[in-house]
Design a protein around this motif. Structure first.
Motif, PDB file in Angstrom:
ATOM      1  N   THR A   1       0.832  -1.203   0.000  1.00 11.01           N
ATOM      2  CA  THR A   1       0.000   0.000   0.000  1.00 11.01           C
ATOM      3  C   THR A   1       0.867   1.254   0.000  1.00 11.01           C
ATOM      4  O   THR A   1       0.551   2.240  -0.681  1.00 11.01           O
ATOM      5  N   LEU A   2       1.971   1.221   0.720  1.00 12.23           N
ATOM      6  CA  LEU A   2       2.884   2.365   0.737  1.00 12.23           C
ATOM      7  C   LEU A   2       3.426   2.635  -0.664  1.00 12.23           C
ATOM      8  O   LEU A   2       3.444   3.782  -1.125  1.00 12.23           O
ATOM      9  N   LEU A   3       3.869   1.587  -1.365  1.00 13.57           N
ATOM     10  CA  LEU A   3       4.358   1.771  -2.732  1.00 13.57           C
ATOM     11  C   LEU A   3       3.253   2.288  -3.651  1.00 13.57           C
ATOM     12  O   LEU A   3       3.489   3.160  -4.490  1.00 13.57           O
ATOM     13  N   ARG A   4       2.053   1.758  -3.502  1.00 13.43           N
ATOM     14  CA  ARG A   4       0.944   2.185  -4.350  1.00 13.43           C
ATOM     15  C   ARG A   4       0.580   3.649  -4.089  1.00 13.43           C
ATOM     16  O   ARG A   4       0.187   4.361  -5.012  1.00 13.43           O
ATOM     17  N   CYS A   5       0.728   4.083  -2.850  1.00 12.45           N
ATOM     18  CA  CYS A   5       0.497   5.498  -2.557  1.00 12.45           C
ATOM     19  C   CYS A   5       1.570   6.368  -3.205  1.00 12.45           C
ATOM     20  O   CYS A   5       1.277   7.436  -3.757  1.00 12.45           O
ATOM     21  N   MET A   6       2.815   5.927  -3.161  1.00 10.32           N
ATOM     22  CA  MET A   6       3.893   6.678  -3.785  1.00 10.32           C
ATOM     23  C   MET A   6       3.674   6.824  -5.281  1.00 10.32           C
ATOM     24  O   MET A   6       4.018   7.851  -5.876  1.00 10.32           O
ATOM     25  N   ASN A   7       3.113   5.783  -5.889  1.00  7.71           N
ATOM     26  CA  ASN A   7       2.876   5.800  -7.332  1.00  7.71           C
ATOM     27  C   ASN A   7       1.496   6.335  -7.700  1.00  7.71           C
ATOM     28  O   ASN A   7       1.098   6.264  -8.863  1.00  7.71           O
ATOM     29  N   PHE A   8       0.757   6.807  -6.697  1.00  5.33           N
ATOM     30  CA  PHE A   8      -0.559   7.410  -6.888  1.00  5.33           C
ATOM     31  C   PHE A   8      -1.578   6.444  -7.476  1.00  5.33           C
ATOM     32  O   PHE A   8      -2.555   6.852  -8.100  1.00  5.33           O
ATOM     33  N   LEU A   9      -1.328   5.144  -7.263  1.00  5.68           N
ATOM     34  CA  LEU A   9      -2.353   4.152  -7.569  1.00  5.68           C
ATOM     35  C   LEU A   9      -3.378   4.117  -6.437  1.00  5.68           C
ATOM     36  O   LEU A   9      -4.508   3.660  -6.625  1.00  5.68           O
ATOM     37  N   GLU A  10      -2.961   4.560  -5.280  1.00  9.25           N
ATOM     38  CA  GLU A  10      -3.848   4.857  -4.158  1.00  9.25           C
ATOM     39  C   GLU A  10      -3.513   6.273  -3.697  1.00  9.25           C
ATOM     40  O   GLU A  10      -2.365   6.713  -3.838  1.00  9.25           O
ATOM     41  N   ILE A  11      -4.489   6.965  -3.145  1.00  9.10           N
ATOM     42  CA  ILE A  11      -4.270   8.331  -2.669  1.00  9.10           C
ATOM     43  C   ILE A  11      -4.258   8.322  -1.138  1.00  9.10           C
ATOM     44  O   ILE A  11      -5.232   7.890  -0.511  1.00  9.10           O
ATOM     45  N   PRO A  12      -3.165   8.762  -0.517  1.00  9.29           N
ATOM     46  CA  PRO A  12      -3.125   8.798   0.948  1.00  9.29           C
ATOM     47  C   PRO A  12      -4.232   9.688   1.515  1.00  9.29           C
ATOM     48  O   PRO A  12      -4.627  10.684   0.903  1.00  9.29           O
ATOM     49  N   ASP A  13      -4.722   9.316   2.703  1.00 10.33           N
ATOM     50  CA  ASP A  13      -5.728  10.126   3.384  1.00 10.33           C
ATOM     51  C   ASP A  13      -5.092  11.317   4.085  1.00 10.33           C
ATOM     52  O   ASP A  13      -5.758  12.334   4.315  1.00 10.33           O
ATOM     53  N   GLN A  14      -3.835  11.160   4.431  1.00  7.92           N
ATOM     54  CA  GLN A  14      -3.121  12.231   5.132  1.00  7.92           C
ATOM     55  C   GLN A  14      -1.645  12.124   4.791  1.00  7.92           C
ATOM     56  O   GLN A  14      -1.134  11.048   4.522  1.00  7.92           O
ATOM     57  N   GLY A  15      -0.943  13.257   4.815  1.00  3.02           N
ATOM     58  CA  GLY A  15       0.498  13.254   4.645  1.00  3.02           C
ATOM     59  C   GLY A  15       0.964  13.978   3.398  1.00  3.02           C
ATOM     60  O   GLY A  15       0.163  14.480   2.594  1.00  3.02           O
ATOM     61  N   GLN A  16       2.277  13.997   3.245  1.00  2.00           N
ATOM     62  CA  GLN A  16       2.912  14.723   2.151  1.00  2.00           C
ATOM     63  C   GLN A  16       4.047  13.911   1.563  1.00  2.00           C
ATOM     64  O   GLN A  16       4.694  13.119   2.255  1.00  2.00           O
ATOM     65  N   PHE A  17       4.291  14.130   0.265  1.00  2.00           N
ATOM     66  CA  PHE A  17       5.461  13.599  -0.421  1.00  2.00           C
ATOM     67  C   PHE A  17       6.279  14.780  -0.937  1.00  2.00           C
ATOM     68  O   PHE A  17       5.719  15.732  -1.497  1.00  2.00           O
ATOM     69  N   PHE A  18       7.596  14.687  -0.780  1.00  2.00           N
ATOM     70  CA  PHE A  18       8.509  15.692  -1.312  1.00  2.00           C
ATOM     71  C   PHE A  18       9.491  15.012  -2.253  1.00  2.00           C
ATOM     72  O   PHE A  18      10.012  13.923  -1.946  1.00  2.00           O
ATOM     73  N   LEU A  19       9.765  15.630  -3.386  1.00  2.00           N
ATOM     74  CA  LEU A  19      10.751  15.132  -4.342  1.00  2.00           C
ATOM     75  C   LEU A  19      11.768  16.236  -4.584  1.00  2.00           C
ATOM     76  O   LEU A  19      11.392  17.355  -4.965  1.00  2.00           O
ATOM     77  N   ASN A  20      13.034  15.925  -4.338  1.00  2.00           N
ATOM     78  CA  ASN A  20      14.104  16.924  -4.476  1.00  2.00           C
ATOM     79  C   ASN A  20      13.764  18.209  -3.724  1.00  2.00           C
ATOM     80  O   ASN A  20      13.949  19.321  -4.210  1.00  2.00           O
TER      81      ASN A  20
END
Length: 251
Positions: free
Chosen positions: A44-63
Motif C-alpha cells: 500500500t505504501l508503494l501504491r500510494c507513492m505511485n498514486f495508484l492509491e491516494i493517501p488520506d493524510q500526509g505529504q510527499f517531497f521530491l528533491n
C-alpha cells in the motif's frame, strides 16, 4: 539531501487503517529495502507513492519540492497526478506485460505514447536497456515465450525506459520459482552499481542485507524499526523485528 521524503502518511480502507503515520526518506543513489509480514502495509505504501492509491493524510517531497499534499489533492487535475506518477517506476509482482506485444514493443510503448523522444531515440534507448537486463536475444519474443524471470526483467526494462527518479519494486521475485529468483536479483544488484535510486519491498532477507543502504521493518501499518542493514537485520533492537527475522535465520 533526500531525493524523496514521505511525511506522516496515513491510508485507510473503510475502517481498516493500513498505513498509520509513516515517515521516511531516501537519498540519491540509495537502495531502501522494506521488509515485514504480509499485511503490514508495504505494498500500500508503494501504491500510494505511485498514486495508484491516494493517501488520506500526509505529504510527499521530491528533491525538496512538495509533490503531493493530501490536504489539497482534490484540487489537482488527473493530468497532474499522471505527471507526478512519472517520477516513479513500479515493477509489480506479476509482471503485467502486454501479451500482444513483444519485448521491444512492451518497453517502447509508454515512451512512445508520452512522446519521450523521436521514434529512433526511443528505439535505441529501449534496445540499450533490454541489453542491460540480458535479453537482447529475446527482443522479438512475446511474454508467452519467456520464463517468469525473463518476463520480470522485461518489466524492469519497461520501468527504466521512462527514466524515473525512483525505481520501486513490489516483491519482484514472489511469483518466481527459486531457480529464477537469482537472475532478477542480479539485475537489481547491477542497477545498484549504477547508483539507481530504488525502493524494494522484499522477503529476500539475505538480498536486503547485501544491497540495502537502508532497511525499514513494517508491522501493522507503522515503521517499527529503521536503519542500516547491519542495524535492522543483523542487530535489531525491537522485539517484533527480532521475531520476524527469526523465521529467516539471518541474525
Amino acid at each position: 539531501m533526500a531525493v524523496f521524503e514521505a511525511k506522516n502518511i496515513k491510508k485507510s480502507f473503510g475502517k481498516t487503517e493500513v498505513l498509520r503515520d509513516v515517515s521516511f526518506d531516501i537519498e540519491q543513489g540509495e537502495v531502501l529495502c522494506i521488509i515485514g509480514s504480509s499485511g503490514s502495509g508495504k505494498t500500500t505504501l508503494l501504491r500510494c507513492m505511485n498514486f495508484l492509491e491516494i493517501p488520506d493524510q500526509g505529504q510527499f517531497f521530491l528533491n525538496n519540492n512538495l509533490l503531493f499534499d493530501a490536504e489539497d489533492h482534490r484540487t489537482r487535475s488527473d493530468e497532474e497526478i499522471r505527471q507526478n506518477r512519472l517520477h516513479f517506476g513500479l515493477v509489480f509482482q506479476q509482471f503485467n506485460l502486454f501479451p500482444q506485444y513483444n519485448v521491444l514493443q512492451n518497453v517502447t510503448l509508454a515512451p512512445t505514447l508520452l512522446k519521450k523522444g523521436t521514434a529512433e531515440e526511443i528505439d535505441l534507448n529501449a534496445r540499450n536497456i533490454i541489453e542491460s537486463v540480458g535479453l537482447s536475444d529475446r527482443i522479438e519474443h512475446y511474454p508467452c515465450q519467456l520464463s517468469g524471470g525473463q518476463q520480470q526483467r522485461v518489466a524492469i526494462a519497461r520501468a527504466l525506459a521512462l527514466n524515473p527518479d525512483i525505481l520501486c519494486f513490489d516483491e519482484p521475485t514472489s511469483a518466481l520459482d527459486p531457480e529464477l529468483t537469482g537472475e532478477v536479483l542480479k539485475v537489481i544488484k547491477e542497477l545498484k552499481t549504477k547508483k539507481t535510486t530504488m525502493i524494494v519491498v522484499t522477503h529476500e532477507i539475505e538480498f536486503a542485507k547485501e544491497v540495502a543502504d537502508k532497511v525499514i521493518f513494517m508491522a501493522d501499518g507503522v515503521i517499527v524499526e529503521s536503519g542500516t542493514a547491519e542495524q535492522v537485520i543483523v542487530n535489531p533492537k525491537n522485539e517484533r523485528t527480532r521475531a520476524f527475522l527469526s523465521r529467516f535465520n539471518t541474525m
